[in-house]
Design a protein around this motif. Structure first.
Motif, PDB file in Angstrom:
ATOM      1  N   ALA A  13       0.829  -1.207   0.000  1.00  0.00           N
ATOM      2  CA  ALA A  13       0.000   0.000   0.000  1.00  0.00           C
ATOM      3  C   ALA A  13       0.865   1.258   0.000  1.00  0.00           C
ATOM      4  CB  ALA A  13      -0.933  -0.008   1.208  1.00  0.00           C
ATOM      5  N   ASP A  14       1.920   1.254   0.797  1.00  0.00           N
ATOM      6  CA  ASP A  14       2.813   2.404   0.873  1.00  0.00           C
ATOM      7  C   ASP A  14       3.483   2.664  -0.477  1.00  0.00           C
ATOM      8  OD1 ASP A  14       4.210   4.454   2.479  1.00  0.00           O
ATOM      9  OD2 ASP A  14       5.980   3.200   2.086  1.00  0.00           O
ATOM     10  N   LEU A  15       3.928   1.608  -1.151  1.00  0.00           N
ATOM     11  CA  LEU A  15       4.557   1.765  -2.464  1.00  0.00           C
ATOM     12  C   LEU A  15       3.561   2.269  -3.503  1.00  0.00           C
ATOM     13  CD1 LEU A  15       6.809  -1.410  -2.505  1.00  0.00           C
ATOM     14  CD2 LEU A  15       7.588   0.975  -2.580  1.00  0.00           C
ATOM     15  N   ILE A  16       2.331   1.770  -3.456  1.00  0.00           N
ATOM     16  CA  ILE A  16       1.304   2.240  -4.395  1.00  0.00           C
ATOM     17  C   ILE A  16       1.076   3.740  -4.214  1.00  0.00           C
ATOM     18  CG2 ILE A  16      -1.162   2.122  -4.957  1.00  0.00           C
ATOM     19  CD1 ILE A  16      -0.949  -0.944  -4.368  1.00  0.00           C
ATOM     20  N   LEU A  17       0.998   4.182  -2.968  1.00  0.00           N
ATOM     21  CA  LEU A  17       0.816   5.616  -2.702  1.00  0.00           C
ATOM     22  C   LEU A  17       2.022   6.430  -3.186  1.00  0.00           C
ATOM     23  CD1 LEU A  17      -0.820   5.616   0.844  1.00  0.00           C
ATOM     24  CD2 LEU A  17      -1.862   6.334  -1.319  1.00  0.00           C
ATOM     25  N   ALA A  18       3.219   5.940  -2.954  1.00  0.00           N
ATOM     26  CA  ALA A  18       4.416   6.665  -3.389  1.00  0.00           C
ATOM     27  C   ALA A  18       4.461   6.768  -4.909  1.00  0.00           C
ATOM     28  CB  ALA A  18       5.671   5.966  -2.859  1.00  0.00           C
ATOM     29  N   ILE A  19       4.160   5.678  -5.589  1.00  0.00           N
ATOM     30  CA  ILE A  19       4.152   5.693  -7.054  1.00  0.00           C
ATOM     31  C   ILE A  19       3.081   6.646  -7.567  1.00  0.00           C
ATOM     32  CG2 ILE A  19       3.669   4.285  -9.105  1.00  0.00           C
ATOM     33  CD1 ILE A  19       5.001   1.934  -7.491  1.00  0.00           C
ATOM     34  N   SER A  20       1.913   6.640  -6.932  1.00  0.00           N
ATOM     35  CA  SER A  20       0.833   7.523  -7.390  1.00  0.00           C
ATOM     36  C   SER A  20       1.225   8.989  -7.245  1.00  0.00           C
ATOM     37  CB  SER A  20      -0.476   7.224  -6.669  1.00  0.00           C
ATOM     38  OG  SER A  20      -0.453   7.705  -5.343  1.00  0.00           O
ATOM     39  N   ARG A  21       2.007   9.319  -6.223  1.00  0.00           N
ATOM     40  CA  ARG A  21       2.474  10.705  -6.073  1.00  0.00           C
ATOM     41  C   ARG A  21       3.381  11.095  -7.236  1.00  0.00           C
ATOM     42  NH1 ARG A  21       2.440   9.151  -0.612  1.00  0.00           N
ATOM     43  NH2 ARG A  21       4.652   8.619  -0.647  1.00  0.00           N
ATOM     44  N   HIS A  22       4.250  10.189  -7.655  1.00  0.00           N
ATOM     45  CA  HIS A  22       5.125  10.464  -8.802  1.00  0.00           C
ATOM     46  C   HIS A  22       4.312  10.629 -10.085  1.00  0.00           C
ATOM     47  CE1 HIS A  22       9.089   9.983  -6.965  1.00  0.00           C
ATOM     48  NE2 HIS A  22       8.523   9.057  -6.209  1.00  0.00           N
ATOM     49  N   LEU A  23       3.323   9.782 -10.270  1.00  0.00           N
ATOM     50  CA  LEU A  23       2.481   9.879 -11.461  1.00  0.00           C
ATOM     51  C   LEU A  23       1.687  11.180 -11.456  1.00  0.00           C
ATOM     52  CD1 LEU A  23       1.220   6.197 -11.675  1.00  0.00           C
ATOM     53  CD2 LEU A  23       2.929   7.299 -13.138  1.00  0.00           C
ATOM     54  N   HIS A  24       1.158  11.540 -10.301  1.00  0.00           N
ATOM     55  CA  HIS A  24       0.387  12.783 -10.186  1.00  0.00           C
ATOM     56  C   HIS A  24       1.272  13.986 -10.512  1.00  0.00           C
ATOM     57  CE1 HIS A  24      -2.985  15.222  -8.859  1.00  0.00           C
ATOM     58  NE2 HIS A  24      -2.145  15.949  -8.174  1.00  0.00           N
ATOM     59  N   ALA A  25       2.501  13.987 -10.015  1.00  0.00           N
ATOM     60  CA  ALA A  25       3.417  15.099 -10.280  1.00  0.00           C
ATOM     61  C   ALA A  25       3.787  15.153 -11.761  1.00  0.00           C
ATOM     62  CB  ALA A  25       4.674  14.955  -9.426  1.00  0.00           C
ATOM     63  N   ALA A  26       3.947  14.009 -12.402  1.00  0.00           N
ATOM     64  CA  ALA A  26       4.358  13.973 -13.812  1.00  0.00           C
ATOM     65  C   ALA A  26       3.273  14.504 -14.734  1.00  0.00           C
ATOM     66  CB  ALA A  26       4.724  12.546 -14.211  1.00  0.00           C
ATOM     67  N   LYS A  27       2.035  14.435 -14.334  1.00  0.00           N
ATOM     68  CA  LYS A  27       0.938  14.873 -15.203  1.00  0.00           C
ATOM     69  C   LYS A  27       0.696  16.377 -15.149  1.00  0.00           C
ATOM     70  CE  LYS A  27      -2.937  15.482 -12.447  1.00  0.00           C
ATOM     71  NZ  LYS A  27      -2.845  16.892 -12.187  1.00  0.00           N
ATOM     72  N   ALA A  28       1.392  17.073 -14.282  1.00  0.00           N
ATOM     73  CA  ALA A  28       1.119  18.492 -14.053  1.00  0.00           C
ATOM     74  C   ALA A  28       1.107  19.336 -15.327  1.00  0.00           C
ATOM     75  CB  ALA A  28       2.123  19.060 -13.049  1.00  0.00           C
ATOM     76  N   ASP A  29       2.010  19.065 -16.241  1.00  0.00           N
ATOM     77  CA  ASP A  29       2.101  19.894 -17.442  1.00  0.00           C
ATOM     78  C   ASP A  29       1.372  19.315 -18.647  1.00  0.00           C
ATOM     79  OD1 ASP A  29       3.703  21.724 -16.093  1.00  0.00           O
ATOM     80  OD2 ASP A  29       5.527  20.616 -16.592  1.00  0.00           O
ATOM     81  N   THR A  30       0.793  18.129 -18.506  1.00  0.00           N
ATOM     82  CA  THR A  30       0.230  17.463 -19.682  1.00  0.00           C
ATOM     83  C   THR A  30      -1.289  17.476 -19.747  1.00  0.00           C
ATOM     84  OG1 THR A  30       0.244  15.331 -18.557  1.00  0.00           O
ATOM     85  CG2 THR A  30       2.184  15.900 -19.869  1.00  0.00           C
ATOM     86  N   ALA A  31      -1.952  17.686 -18.650  1.00  0.00           N
ATOM     87  CA  ALA A  31      -3.409  17.598 -18.638  1.00  0.00           C
ATOM     88  C   ALA A  31      -3.975  18.699 -17.747  1.00  0.00           C
ATOM     89  CB  ALA A  31      -3.845  16.224 -18.130  1.00  0.00           C
ATOM     90  N   ASP A  32      -5.286  18.908 -17.863  1.00  0.00           N
ATOM     91  CA  ASP A  32      -5.942  19.880 -16.988  1.00  0.00           C
ATOM     92  C   ASP A  32      -5.715  19.476 -15.531  1.00  0.00           C
ATOM     93  OD1 ASP A  32      -6.917  21.291 -19.134  1.00  0.00           O
ATOM     94  OD2 ASP A  32      -8.910  20.400 -19.064  1.00  0.00           O
ATOM     95  N   PRO A  33      -5.522  20.450 -14.661  1.00  0.00           N
ATOM     96  CA  PRO A  33      -5.313  20.116 -13.250  1.00  0.00           C
ATOM     97  C   PRO A  33      -6.592  19.542 -12.632  1.00  0.00           C
ATOM     98  CG  PRO A  33      -5.481  22.492 -13.533  1.00  0.00           C
ATOM     99  CD  PRO A  33      -5.504  21.882 -14.906  1.00  0.00           C
ATOM    100  N   TRP A  34      -6.419  18.608 -11.732  1.00  0.00           N
ATOM    101  CA  TRP A  34      -7.555  18.045 -11.014  1.00  0.00           C
ATOM    102  C   TRP A  34      -7.095  17.570  -9.644  1.00  0.00           C
ATOM    103  CZ3 TRP A  34      -6.169  15.073 -15.542  1.00  0.00           C
ATOM    104  CH2 TRP A  34      -5.459  13.928 -15.263  1.00  0.00           C
ATOM    105  N   THR A  35      -8.033  17.441  -8.748  1.00  0.00           N
ATOM    106  CA  THR A  35      -7.746  16.937  -7.415  1.00  0.00           C
ATOM    107  C   THR A  35      -7.703  15.407  -7.472  1.00  0.00           C
ATOM    108  OG1 THR A  35     -10.062  16.704  -6.778  1.00  0.00           O
ATOM    109  CG2 THR A  35      -9.034  18.875  -6.406  1.00  0.00           C
ATOM    110  N   PRO A  36      -7.143  14.771  -6.457  1.00  0.00           N
ATOM    111  CA  PRO A  36      -7.164  13.309  -6.429  1.00  0.00           C
ATOM    112  C   PRO A  36      -8.596  12.744  -6.493  1.00  0.00           C
ATOM    113  CG  PRO A  36      -5.544  14.109  -4.887  1.00  0.00           C
ATOM    114  CD  PRO A  36      -6.294  15.321  -5.397  1.00  0.00           C
ATOM    115  N   LEU A  37      -9.542  13.409  -5.851  1.00  0.00           N
ATOM    116  CA  LEU A  37     -10.930  12.950  -5.913  1.00  0.00           C
ATOM    117  C   LEU A  37     -11.484  13.077  -7.325  1.00  0.00           C
ATOM    118  CD1 LEU A  37     -13.563  11.919  -4.786  1.00  0.00           C
ATOM    119  CD2 LEU A  37     -14.047  14.224  -3.937  1.00  0.00           C
ATOM    120  N   GLU A  38     -11.228  14.210  -7.980  1.00  0.00           N
ATOM    121  CA  GLU A  38     -11.680  14.375  -9.365  1.00  0.00           C
ATOM    122  C   GLU A  38     -11.054  13.314 -10.263  1.00  0.00           C
ATOM    123  OE1 GLU A  38     -12.271  19.227  -9.083  1.00  0.00           O
ATOM    124  OE2 GLU A  38     -10.579  18.407 -10.191  1.00  0.00           O
ATOM    125  N   ALA A  39      -9.779  12.988 -10.012  1.00  0.00           N
ATOM    126  CA  ALA A  39      -9.109  11.945 -10.802  1.00  0.00           C
ATOM    127  C   ALA A  39      -9.780  10.594 -10.597  1.00  0.00           C
ATOM    128  CB  ALA A  39      -7.631  11.874 -10.421  1.00  0.00           C
TER     129      ALA A  39
END
Length: 153
Positions: A13-39
């Motif tokens: 679970a901890d690794l899944i959360l850490a990976i998701s943070r990296h993925l969320h940060a990588a999308k910052a410039d490529t798509a409209d911004p959204w919250t984790p709930l909106e995602a």
């Protein structure tokens, strides 16, 4: 469950959360911004076009007021559209828009490039995908069966 299994599952679970943070940060410039709930809501609608709001709210484990707010924001961004259910006009069905599809394409390109460096072996990626799909299915089944109630946020 023994202590070793408990520690192993916590690490997963901890690794899944850490990976998701990296993925969320990588999308910052490529798509409209959204919250984790909106995602989470958008992901559910992308995977299940025509789902009802109640289905999406239950699957994302979101209380109705928070879900409604996220859905309104996604509509304002032009990513989700509502349509009346042809069998029951009181029910609304949710669909991703063309803009959502374009965002998803950009996100797919970004995340694929990022993960290609981390998981270049196709067989290994398929194995991880199969395990994570099974985990997600189990968690969704629990959410739908009512054994795990909505989150309080």
């Amino acid at each position: 469950m023994d202590e070793k299994q408990k520690a192993r599952l916590f690490e997963l679970a901890d690794l899944i959360l850490a990976i998701s943070r990296h993925l969320h940060a990588a999308k910052a410039d490529t798509a409209d911004p959204w919250t984790p709930l909106e995602a989470a809501v958008m992901r559910y609608i992308d995977h299940r076009p025509g789902a009802t709001a109640a289905q999406a709210s239950a699957a994302t484990r979101t209380i109705s007021s928070n879900f409604s707010r996220a859905l309104r924001k996604l509509e304002q961004k032009g990513l989700v559209r509502r349509e009346a259910d042809p069998d029951d006009a009181r029910r609304v069905r949710l669909y991703p828009t063309e803009k959502a599809g374009e965002n998803l394409g950009r996100l797919q390109d970004t995340w694929s490039r990022l993960l290609d460096e981390a998981v270049p072996d196709a067989a290994e990626a398929d194995e991880v995908i199969a395990v994570l799909r099974r985990v997600e299915t189990q968690l969704l089944d629990r959410a739908h069966s009512g054994t795990a109630g909505p989150q309080r946020a």
